[in-house]
Design an enzyme around this catalytic site. Structure first.
Site, mmCIF file in Angstrom:
data_model
loop_
_atom_site.group_PDB
_atom_site.id
_atom_site.type_symbol
_atom_site.label_atom_id
_atom_site.label_comp_id
_atom_site.label_asym_id
_atom_site.label_seq_id
_atom_site.Cartn_x
_atom_site.Cartn_y
_atom_site.Cartn_z
ATOM 1 N N ASP A 204 0.854 -1.191 0.000
ATOM 2 C CA ASP A 204 0.000 0.000 0.000
ATOM 3 C C ASP A 204 0.886 1.236 0.000
ATOM 4 O O ASP A 204 2.107 1.121 -0.078
ATOM 5 C CB ASP A 204 -0.942 -0.007 1.223
ATOM 6 C CG ASP A 204 -0.186 0.219 2.538
ATOM 7 O OD1 ASP A 204 1.057 0.287 2.524
ATOM 8 O OD2 ASP A 204 -0.852 0.349 3.586
ATOM 9 N N ASP A 206 1.479 4.736 2.327
ATOM 10 C CA ASP A 206 1.115 5.351 3.610
ATOM 11 C C ASP A 206 1.528 6.812 3.651
ATOM 12 O O ASP A 206 2.665 7.146 3.304
ATOM 13 C CB ASP A 206 1.834 4.613 4.752
ATOM 14 C CG ASP A 206 1.576 3.111 4.733
ATOM 15 O OD1 ASP A 206 0.457 2.714 5.096
ATOM 16 O OD2 ASP A 206 2.487 2.357 4.338
ATOM 17 N N ASP A 309 -3.236 4.611 2.788
ATOM 18 C CA ASP A 309 -3.552 4.997 4.163
ATOM 19 C C ASP A 309 -3.194 6.460 4.362
ATOM 20 O O ASP A 309 -2.069 6.874 4.096
ATOM 21 C CB ASP A 309 -2.734 4.158 5.169
ATOM 22 C CG ASP A 309 -3.231 2.721 5.253
ATOM 23 O OD1 ASP A 309 -4.411 2.480 4.938
ATOM 24 O OD2 ASP A 309 -2.435 1.855 5.661
HETATM 25 P P1 TTP Z 1 2.039 -1.177 6.626
HETATM 26 O O1 TTP Z 1 1.561 -0.260 5.563
HETATM 27 O O2 TTP Z 1 1.117 -2.289 6.985
HETATM 28 O O3 TTP Z 1 3.431 -1.866 6.246
HETATM 29 P P2 TTP Z 1 4.702 -1.334 5.460
HETATM 30 O O4 TTP Z 1 4.433 0.006 4.862
HETATM 31 O O5 TTP Z 1 5.846 -1.430 6.382
HETATM 32 O O6 TTP Z 1 4.935 -2.404 4.318
HETATM 33 P P3 TTP Z 1 3.999 -2.656 3.036
HETATM 34 O O7 TTP Z 1 2.854 -1.710 3.085
HETATM 35 O O8 TTP Z 1 4.853 -2.449 1.841
HETATM 36 O O9 TTP Z 1 3.560 -4.076 3.178
HETATM 37 O O10 TTP Z 1 2.326 -0.379 7.959
HETATM 38 C C1 TTP Z 1 3.187 0.741 8.010
HETATM 39 C C2 TTP Z 1 3.434 1.138 9.425
HETATM 40 O O11 TTP Z 1 2.279 1.698 10.007
HETATM 41 C C3 TTP Z 1 3.816 -0.045 10.314
HETATM 42 O O12 TTP Z 1 5.039 0.243 10.948
HETATM 43 C C4 TTP Z 1 2.782 -0.119 11.361
HETATM 44 C C5 TTP Z 1 2.123 1.231 11.316
HETATM 45 N N1 TTP Z 1 0.706 1.210 11.657
HETATM 46 C C6 TTP Z 1 0.297 1.896 12.773
HETATM 47 O O13 TTP Z 1 1.117 2.511 13.472
HETATM 48 N N2 TTP Z 1 -1.023 1.893 13.119
HETATM 49 C C7 TTP Z 1 -1.953 1.244 12.391
HETATM 50 O O14 TTP Z 1 -3.135 1.266 12.735
HETATM 51 C C8 TTP Z 1 -1.507 0.518 11.203
HETATM 52 C C9 TTP Z 1 -2.483 -0.229 10.346
HETATM 53 C C10 TTP Z 1 -0.182 0.535 10.879
HETATM 54 MN MN MN Z 2 2.639 0.328 3.801
HETATM 55 MN MN MN Z 3 -0.460 0.841 5.559
#
Ligand code: TTP
Ligand code: MN
Ligand code: MN
Ligand code: MN
Length: 385
Positions: A204, A206, A309
Protein backbone atom coordinates in the site's frame (compact mmCIF):
# COMPACT_ATOMS: atom_id res chain seq x y z
CA UNK A 1 37.78 -12.94 14.21
CA UNK A 2 34.63 -15.01 14.05
CA UNK A 3 31.88 -13.52 11.86
CA UNK A 4 29.36 -11.66 13.99
CA UNK A 5 31.80 -11.22 16.87
CA UNK A 6 34.10 -8.38 17.78
CA UNK A 7 36.72 -8.42 20.50
CA UNK A 8 34.06 -7.00 22.81
CA UNK A 9 31.71 -9.94 22.23
CA UNK A 10 28.65 -10.37 20.02
CA UNK A 11 28.24 -7.55 17.55
CA UNK A 12 24.54 -8.17 17.15
CA UNK A 13 22.50 -6.33 19.78
CA UNK A 14 19.54 -7.95 21.51
CA UNK A 15 16.79 -5.55 20.41
CA UNK A 16 15.93 -4.90 16.76
CA UNK A 17 15.92 -1.14 17.42
CA UNK A 18 19.57 -1.30 18.54
CA UNK A 19 20.61 -2.69 15.18
CA UNK A 20 20.86 -1.35 11.66
CA UNK A 21 18.85 -3.44 9.27
CA UNK A 22 19.10 -2.49 5.58
CA UNK A 23 16.51 -3.57 3.04
CA UNK A 24 18.90 -5.78 1.09
CA UNK A 25 20.74 -8.36 3.15
CA UNK A 26 22.76 -11.51 2.57
CA UNK A 27 20.59 -14.23 4.11
CA UNK A 28 17.33 -14.13 2.18
CA UNK A 29 16.88 -17.91 1.86
CA UNK A 30 17.26 -18.31 5.62
CA UNK A 31 14.97 -15.42 6.56
CA UNK A 32 12.32 -16.53 4.04
CA UNK A 33 12.28 -19.97 5.66
CA UNK A 34 12.06 -18.58 9.19
CA UNK A 35 9.40 -16.06 8.23
CA UNK A 36 7.28 -18.79 6.66
CA UNK A 37 7.35 -20.62 9.99
CA UNK A 38 6.57 -17.37 11.82
CA UNK A 39 3.56 -16.87 9.59
CA UNK A 40 2.43 -20.49 10.00
CA UNK A 41 2.71 -20.22 13.80
CA UNK A 42 0.60 -17.06 13.67
CA UNK A 43 -2.02 -18.86 11.56
CA UNK A 44 -2.13 -21.53 14.29
CA UNK A 45 -2.64 -18.90 16.98
CA UNK A 46 0.84 -19.38 18.49
CA UNK A 47 1.88 -15.75 18.86
CA UNK A 48 4.89 -16.56 21.03
CA UNK A 49 6.33 -19.07 18.58
CA UNK A 50 5.63 -16.72 15.72
CA UNK A 51 7.55 -13.92 17.44
CA UNK A 52 10.50 -16.25 18.16
CA UNK A 53 10.89 -17.07 14.43
CA UNK A 54 10.43 -13.40 13.50
CA UNK A 55 13.16 -12.38 15.96
CA UNK A 56 15.54 -15.01 14.63
CA UNK A 57 14.91 -13.85 11.04
CA UNK A 58 15.43 -10.24 12.09
CA UNK A 59 18.83 -11.00 13.63
CA UNK A 60 19.97 -12.65 10.38
CA UNK A 61 18.78 -9.63 8.39
CA UNK A 62 21.21 -7.44 10.33
CA UNK A 63 24.29 -9.56 9.59
CA UNK A 64 26.91 -7.90 7.36
CA UNK A 65 27.36 -10.99 5.18
CA UNK A 66 26.01 -14.45 4.43
CA UNK A 67 25.93 -16.98 7.23
CA UNK A 68 27.97 -19.95 6.06
CA UNK A 69 28.30 -22.25 9.06
CA UNK A 70 26.28 -23.17 12.12
CA UNK A 71 29.14 -22.09 14.39
CA UNK A 72 28.52 -18.47 13.39
CA UNK A 73 25.17 -18.68 15.16
CA UNK A 74 26.57 -19.18 18.65
CA UNK A 75 27.30 -15.51 19.47
CA UNK A 76 23.96 -14.37 18.01
CA UNK A 77 20.95 -13.56 20.20
CA UNK A 78 17.37 -14.76 19.64
CA UNK A 79 18.20 -17.97 17.74
CA UNK A 80 16.18 -20.70 19.43
CA UNK A 81 16.62 -24.44 19.03
CA UNK A 82 13.94 -24.74 16.38
CA UNK A 83 15.25 -21.83 14.32
CA UNK A 84 18.74 -23.28 14.56
CA UNK A 85 17.50 -26.58 13.13
CA UNK A 86 15.79 -24.83 10.21
CA UNK A 87 18.92 -22.77 9.51
CA UNK A 88 21.03 -25.94 9.54
CA UNK A 89 18.72 -27.63 7.04
CA UNK A 90 18.77 -24.66 4.66
CA UNK A 91 22.55 -24.30 4.95
CA UNK A 92 23.11 -28.00 4.25
CA UNK A 93 20.33 -28.85 1.78
CA UNK A 94 19.23 -25.51 0.40
CA UNK A 95 15.70 -26.07 1.74
CA UNK A 96 13.99 -27.04 4.97
CA UNK A 97 11.70 -30.06 4.77
CA UNK A 98 9.46 -28.57 7.44
CA UNK A 99 9.12 -25.25 5.58
CA UNK A 100 8.39 -26.97 2.27
CA UNK A 101 5.72 -29.10 3.95
CA UNK A 102 4.12 -26.00 5.49
CA UNK A 103 4.06 -24.20 2.14
CA UNK A 104 2.22 -27.13 0.54
CA UNK A 105 -0.25 -27.64 3.38
CA UNK A 106 -3.89 -26.90 2.77
CA UNK A 107 -4.25 -24.74 5.87
CA UNK A 108 -1.24 -22.54 5.12
CA UNK A 109 -2.26 -22.05 1.50
CA UNK A 110 -5.86 -21.26 2.38
CA UNK A 111 -4.85 -18.92 5.19
CA UNK A 112 -2.50 -17.08 2.81
CA UNK A 113 -5.27 -16.76 0.24
CA UNK A 114 -7.75 -15.38 2.79
CA UNK A 115 -5.43 -13.06 4.76
CA UNK A 116 -4.37 -11.42 1.51
CA UNK A 117 -7.93 -10.04 1.27
CA UNK A 118 -8.09 -6.42 2.48
CA UNK A 119 -10.09 -6.43 5.72
CA UNK A 120 -9.39 -10.06 6.61
CA UNK A 121 -7.20 -10.80 9.60
CA UNK A 122 -5.93 -14.09 10.95
CA UNK A 123 -8.93 -14.62 13.23
CA UNK A 124 -11.48 -14.27 10.44
CA UNK A 125 -9.42 -16.47 8.10
CA UNK A 126 -9.16 -19.20 10.77
CA UNK A 127 -12.92 -19.13 11.30
CA UNK A 128 -13.60 -19.45 7.57
CA UNK A 129 -11.07 -22.24 7.29
CA UNK A 130 -12.70 -24.10 10.17
CA UNK A 131 -16.10 -23.66 8.49
CA UNK A 132 -14.68 -25.50 5.48
CA UNK A 133 -14.25 -22.52 3.13
CA UNK A 134 -11.27 -22.90 0.80
CA UNK A 135 -11.51 -20.59 -2.20
CA UNK A 136 -12.38 -16.99 -3.07
CA UNK A 137 -15.41 -18.42 -4.91
CA UNK A 138 -16.54 -19.98 -1.60
CA UNK A 139 -16.41 -16.48 -0.08
CA UNK A 140 -18.25 -14.90 -3.01
CA UNK A 141 -21.17 -17.21 -2.22
CA UNK A 142 -21.28 -15.72 1.25
CA UNK A 143 -21.02 -12.19 -0.08
CA UNK A 144 -23.76 -10.82 2.17
CA UNK A 145 -21.96 -11.99 5.30
CA UNK A 146 -18.81 -10.06 4.42
CA UNK A 147 -18.08 -6.56 5.73
CA UNK A 148 -18.10 -3.68 3.25
CA UNK A 149 -14.30 -3.62 3.58
CA UNK A 150 -14.00 -7.34 2.79
CA UNK A 151 -16.33 -7.00 -0.18
CA UNK A 152 -14.08 -4.28 -1.57
CA UNK A 153 -11.04 -6.42 -0.79
CA UNK A 154 -12.49 -9.36 -2.71
CA UNK A 155 -13.61 -7.20 -5.60
CA UNK A 156 -10.10 -5.76 -6.06
CA UNK A 157 -8.20 -8.87 -4.96
CA UNK A 158 -5.86 -9.12 -7.94
CA UNK A 159 -4.96 -5.43 -8.06
CA UNK A 160 -4.43 -5.19 -4.31
CA UNK A 161 -2.08 -8.17 -4.43
CA UNK A 162 -0.08 -6.70 -7.27
CA UNK A 163 2.80 -4.76 -5.71
CA UNK A 164 2.55 -0.96 -5.77
CA UNK A 165 5.61 0.45 -7.56
CA UNK A 166 7.61 3.37 -6.23
CA UNK A 167 6.64 5.44 -9.28
CA UNK A 168 2.97 4.77 -8.51
CA UNK A 169 3.53 5.87 -4.90
CA UNK A 170 5.07 9.12 -6.20
CA UNK A 171 2.07 9.72 -8.45
CA UNK A 172 -0.30 9.19 -5.53
CA UNK A 173 1.84 11.49 -3.37
CA UNK A 174 1.33 14.30 -5.90
CA UNK A 175 -2.41 13.64 -5.96
CA UNK A 176 -2.69 13.69 -2.16
CA UNK A 177 -0.63 16.89 -2.04
CA UNK A 178 -2.88 18.52 -4.65
CA UNK A 179 -5.91 17.57 -2.58
CA UNK A 180 -4.44 18.66 0.77
CA UNK A 181 -2.93 21.95 -0.44
CA UNK A 182 -6.25 23.18 -1.83
CA UNK A 183 -7.51 23.39 1.72
CA UNK A 184 -4.28 23.94 3.67
CA UNK A 185 -1.38 25.22 1.54
CA UNK A 186 1.11 25.02 4.44
CA UNK A 187 0.31 21.44 5.39
CA UNK A 188 2.97 18.81 4.93
CA UNK A 189 2.31 15.45 3.30
CA UNK A 190 4.89 12.76 4.01
CA UNK A 191 5.30 9.35 2.49
CA UNK A 192 5.82 6.87 5.35
CA UNK A 193 5.66 3.07 5.69
CA UNK A 194 7.82 0.80 3.56
CA UNK A 195 8.52 3.40 0.87
CA UNK A 196 10.16 5.68 3.45
CA UNK A 197 12.34 2.71 4.42
CA UNK A 198 13.55 2.59 0.82
CA UNK A 199 11.35 -0.21 -0.52
CA UNK A 200 10.80 -0.09 -4.28
CA UNK A 201 7.47 -1.93 -3.95
CA UNK A 202 4.77 -2.02 -1.32
CA UNK A 203 1.40 -3.49 -0.48
CA UNK A 204 0.00 0.00 0.00
CA UNK A 205 1.03 3.67 0.19
CA UNK A 206 1.11 5.35 3.61
CA UNK A 207 0.92 9.10 4.20
CA UNK A 208 1.23 11.25 7.28
CA UNK A 209 -0.26 14.74 7.14
CA UNK A 210 0.33 17.60 9.58
CA UNK A 211 0.30 21.39 9.84
CA UNK A 212 2.81 23.55 11.79
CA UNK A 213 -0.04 25.49 13.38
CA UNK A 214 -1.74 23.00 15.67
CA UNK A 215 -5.53 22.56 15.22
CA UNK A 216 -5.37 23.76 11.61
CA UNK A 217 -5.36 20.09 10.61
CA UNK A 218 -8.72 19.41 12.30
CA UNK A 219 -11.39 18.63 9.71
CA UNK A 220 -8.88 18.51 6.85
CA UNK A 221 -9.18 14.81 6.11
CA UNK A 222 -12.90 14.78 5.41
CA UNK A 223 -12.48 17.65 2.93
CA UNK A 224 -9.63 15.82 1.21
CA UNK A 225 -11.68 12.64 0.94
CA UNK A 226 -14.71 14.49 -0.35
CA UNK A 227 -12.60 16.15 -3.06
CA UNK A 228 -10.91 12.89 -4.07
CA UNK A 229 -14.34 11.27 -4.24
CA UNK A 230 -15.78 14.08 -6.36
CA UNK A 231 -12.91 13.53 -8.81
CA UNK A 232 -13.69 9.81 -9.01
CA UNK A 233 -10.56 8.57 -7.26
CA UNK A 234 -12.19 6.75 -4.35
CA UNK A 235 -13.13 3.10 -4.81
CA UNK A 236 -13.48 2.50 -1.07
CA UNK A 237 -12.79 4.49 2.07
CA UNK A 238 -13.26 4.17 5.77
CA UNK A 239 -12.45 7.19 7.92
CA UNK A 240 -12.06 7.46 11.65
CA UNK A 241 -12.04 10.55 13.85
CA UNK A 242 -9.16 11.39 16.17
CA UNK A 243 -9.96 9.79 19.53
CA UNK A 244 -6.76 10.65 21.39
CA UNK A 245 -7.35 12.49 24.65
CA UNK A 246 -4.71 14.96 25.76
CA UNK A 247 -2.79 15.14 27.96
CA UNK A 248 -2.05 11.45 28.15
CA UNK A 249 -4.88 9.16 27.32
CA UNK A 250 -5.20 6.98 30.45
CA UNK A 251 -6.29 3.94 28.47
CA UNK A 252 -3.40 4.30 26.06
CA UNK A 253 -1.00 4.37 29.01
CA UNK A 254 -2.56 1.50 30.93
CA UNK A 255 -2.44 -0.69 27.83
CA UNK A 256 1.32 -0.38 28.17
CA UNK A 257 1.67 1.08 24.71
CA UNK A 258 1.95 -2.43 23.34
CA UNK A 259 -0.62 -1.99 20.60
CA UNK A 260 0.37 -0.55 17.25
CA UNK A 261 -3.16 0.78 16.79
CA UNK A 262 -3.20 4.52 17.33
CA UNK A 263 -5.99 7.09 17.68
CA UNK A 264 -5.22 9.52 14.88
CA UNK A 265 -7.77 10.80 12.43
CA UNK A 266 -7.24 8.44 9.52
CA UNK A 267 -8.60 7.03 6.32
CA UNK A 268 -8.03 3.52 4.99
CA UNK A 269 -8.83 3.74 1.31
CA UNK A 270 -8.66 2.10 -2.08
CA UNK A 271 -7.86 4.59 -4.83
CA UNK A 272 -8.22 4.29 -8.58
CA UNK A 273 -4.83 4.81 -10.20
CA UNK A 274 -4.28 4.98 -13.94
CA UNK A 275 -1.80 2.39 -15.15
CA UNK A 276 1.47 4.19 -15.75
CA UNK A 277 1.77 2.75 -19.26
CA UNK A 278 -1.17 4.98 -20.09
CA UNK A 279 0.57 8.13 -18.84
CA UNK A 280 1.41 9.26 -22.36
CA UNK A 281 -2.28 9.25 -23.27
CA UNK A 282 -3.20 11.67 -20.53
CA UNK A 283 -3.00 15.44 -20.84
CA UNK A 284 0.22 16.69 -19.24
CA UNK A 285 0.55 19.41 -16.65
CA UNK A 286 -2.09 18.40 -14.17
CA UNK A 287 -1.08 17.48 -10.65
CA UNK A 288 -3.32 14.46 -10.90
CA UNK A 289 -1.61 13.23 -14.01
CA UNK A 290 -1.48 9.47 -14.13
CA UNK A 291 -4.55 9.01 -11.97
CA UNK A 292 -7.71 7.97 -13.66
CA UNK A 293 -11.17 9.37 -13.13
CA UNK A 294 -14.43 7.47 -13.26
CA UNK A 295 -15.58 8.51 -16.71
CA UNK A 296 -12.14 8.09 -18.25
CA UNK A 297 -10.27 4.86 -18.65
CA UNK A 298 -12.19 2.75 -16.12
CA UNK A 299 -14.21 0.97 -18.77
CA UNK A 300 -11.09 -0.01 -20.69
CA UNK A 301 -9.66 -1.22 -17.38
CA UNK A 302 -6.73 1.13 -17.78
CA UNK A 303 -6.67 1.63 -14.06
CA UNK A 304 -5.49 -0.21 -11.00
CA UNK A 305 -6.89 -0.27 -7.46
CA UNK A 306 -4.29 0.78 -4.87
CA UNK A 307 -4.53 0.74 -1.08
CA UNK A 308 -3.73 4.12 0.46
CA UNK A 309 -3.55 5.00 4.16
CA UNK A 310 -3.93 8.65 5.13
CA UNK A 311 -3.16 9.66 8.71
CA UNK A 312 -3.41 13.14 10.22
CA UNK A 313 -1.25 14.02 13.22
CA UNK A 314 -1.26 17.21 15.31
CA UNK A 315 2.14 18.90 14.94
CA UNK A 316 3.33 18.19 18.50
CA UNK A 317 2.74 14.45 17.99
CA UNK A 318 4.16 14.37 14.46
CA UNK A 319 7.63 12.93 15.29
CA UNK A 320 6.00 10.10 17.26
CA UNK A 321 3.53 9.45 14.46
CA UNK A 322 6.32 9.49 11.87
CA UNK A 323 8.39 7.04 13.88
CA UNK A 324 5.34 4.85 14.43
CA UNK A 325 4.20 4.82 10.80
CA UNK A 326 7.60 4.26 9.22
CA UNK A 327 7.92 0.71 10.55
CA UNK A 328 8.92 -1.97 10.00
CA UNK A 329 6.29 -3.59 12.19
CA UNK A 330 9.00 -5.60 13.90
CA UNK A 331 11.19 -2.52 14.38
CA UNK A 332 8.23 -0.75 16.03
CA UNK A 333 7.52 -3.73 18.26
CA UNK A 334 11.15 -3.82 19.34
CA UNK A 335 11.26 -0.06 20.01
CA UNK A 336 8.26 -0.31 22.32
CA UNK A 337 9.60 -3.40 24.05
CA UNK A 338 13.00 -1.74 24.54
CA UNK A 339 11.37 1.43 25.91
CA UNK A 340 9.28 -0.53 28.36
CA UNK A 341 11.79 -3.07 29.65
CA UNK A 342 15.08 -1.20 29.41
CA UNK A 343 13.93 2.38 30.06
CA UNK A 344 10.62 2.08 31.95
CA UNK A 345 9.06 4.28 29.31
CA UNK A 346 5.90 3.89 27.26
CA UNK A 347 6.25 4.68 23.57
CA UNK A 348 3.41 4.87 21.10
CA UNK A 349 2.62 6.86 17.96
CA UNK A 350 1.36 9.80 20.04
CA UNK A 351 3.88 10.28 22.84
CA UNK A 352 6.70 8.99 25.02
CA UNK A 353 5.99 8.67 28.75
CA UNK A 354 8.68 8.22 31.39
CA UNK A 355 7.21 6.12 34.22
CA UNK A 356 10.00 6.92 36.72
CA UNK A 357 9.70 10.68 36.27
CA UNK A 358 5.95 10.39 35.65
CA UNK A 359 6.11 12.79 32.76
CA UNK A 360 5.77 13.00 29.00
CA UNK A 361 8.98 13.62 27.08
CA UNK A 362 8.32 15.96 24.17
CA UNK A 363 10.25 15.63 20.91
CA UNK A 364 10.58 17.82 17.82
CA UNK A 365 12.16 15.12 15.68
CA UNK A 366 12.66 11.37 15.44
CA UNK A 367 16.29 11.94 16.50
CA UNK A 368 15.10 13.40 19.80
CA UNK A 369 12.95 10.35 20.49
CA UNK A 370 15.96 8.06 20.00
CA UNK A 371 17.93 10.39 22.33
CA UNK A 372 15.26 10.16 25.04
CA UNK A 373 15.44 6.38 24.73
CA UNK A 374 19.22 6.37 24.92
CA UNK A 375 19.40 4.71 21.52
CA UNK A 376 21.71 5.46 18.65
CA UNK A 377 19.70 7.05 15.84
CA UNK A 378 18.60 4.57 13.20
CA UNK A 379 17.69 6.19 9.85
CA UNK A 380 14.51 4.95 8.11
CA UNK A 381 16.38 2.88 5.52
CA UNK A 382 18.03 0.90 8.35
CA UNK A 383 14.74 0.09 10.10
CA UNK A 384 13.92 -2.97 8.01
CA UNK A 385 14.13 -5.25 11.04
P1 TTP B 1 2.04 -1.18 6.63
O1 TTP B 1 1.56 -0.26 5.56
O2 TTP B 1 1.12 -2.29 6.98
O3 TTP B 1 3.43 -1.87 6.25
P2 TTP B 1 4.70 -1.33 5.46
O4 TTP B 1 4.43 0.01 4.86
O5 TTP B 1 5.85 -1.43 6.38
O6 TTP B 1 4.94 -2.40 4.32
P3 TTP B 1 4.00 -2.66 3.04
O7 TTP B 1 2.85 -1.71 3.09
O8 TTP B 1 4.85 -2.45 1.84
O9 TTP B 1 3.56 -4.08 3.18
O10 TTP B 1 2.33 -0.38 7.96
C1 TTP B 1 3.19 0.74 8.01
C2 TTP B 1 3.43 1.14 9.43
O11 TTP B 1 2.28 1.70 10.01
C3 TTP B 1 3.82 -0.04 10.31
O12 TTP B 1 5.04 0.24 10.95
C4 TTP B 1 2.78 -0.12 11.36
C5 TTP B 1 2.12 1.23 11.32
N1 TTP B 1 0.71 1.21 11.66
C6 TTP B 1 0.30 1.90 12.77
O13 TTP B 1 1.12 2.51 13.47
N2 TTP B 1 -1.02 1.89 13.12
C7 TTP B 1 -1.95 1.24 12.39
O14 TTP B 1 -3.13 1.27 12.73
C8 TTP B 1 -1.51 0.52 11.20
C9 TTP B 1 -2.48 -0.23 10.35
C10 TTP B 1 -0.18 0.53 10.88
MN1 MN C 1 2.64 0.33 3.80
MN1 MN D 1 -0.46 0.84 5.56
MN1 MN E 1 9.87 -25.43 18.40
Amino acid sequence: VHAGVTEDGPRVALYGCQRRTPLAHSNQALTDALETLAEEAGFGGSEGRSLAFTRAASVLKSLPGPLTSLGELSPLPCIGEHSRKVIQEVLEDGVSVEVERVKLSERYRTMKLFTKIFGVGVKTAIRWYQEGLRTLADLQERHTELTREQQAGLQHYTDLNTPVERSEADTIERLVQEAVWQFLPDASVMLTGGFRRGKQQGHDVDFLITHPQEDKEVGLLSKVIRWLDSQGFILYQHSQRNTYQLPGDPELLSSGGGSSMDRFERCFSILRLARLTQDKDLPPGSGAQGICTQGGCGAARGWKAVRVDLVVAPFSQFPFALLGWTGSRHFERELRRFAKHKRKMILNSHALYDMAQQMFLPAASEEEIFQHLGLEYVPPTERNA
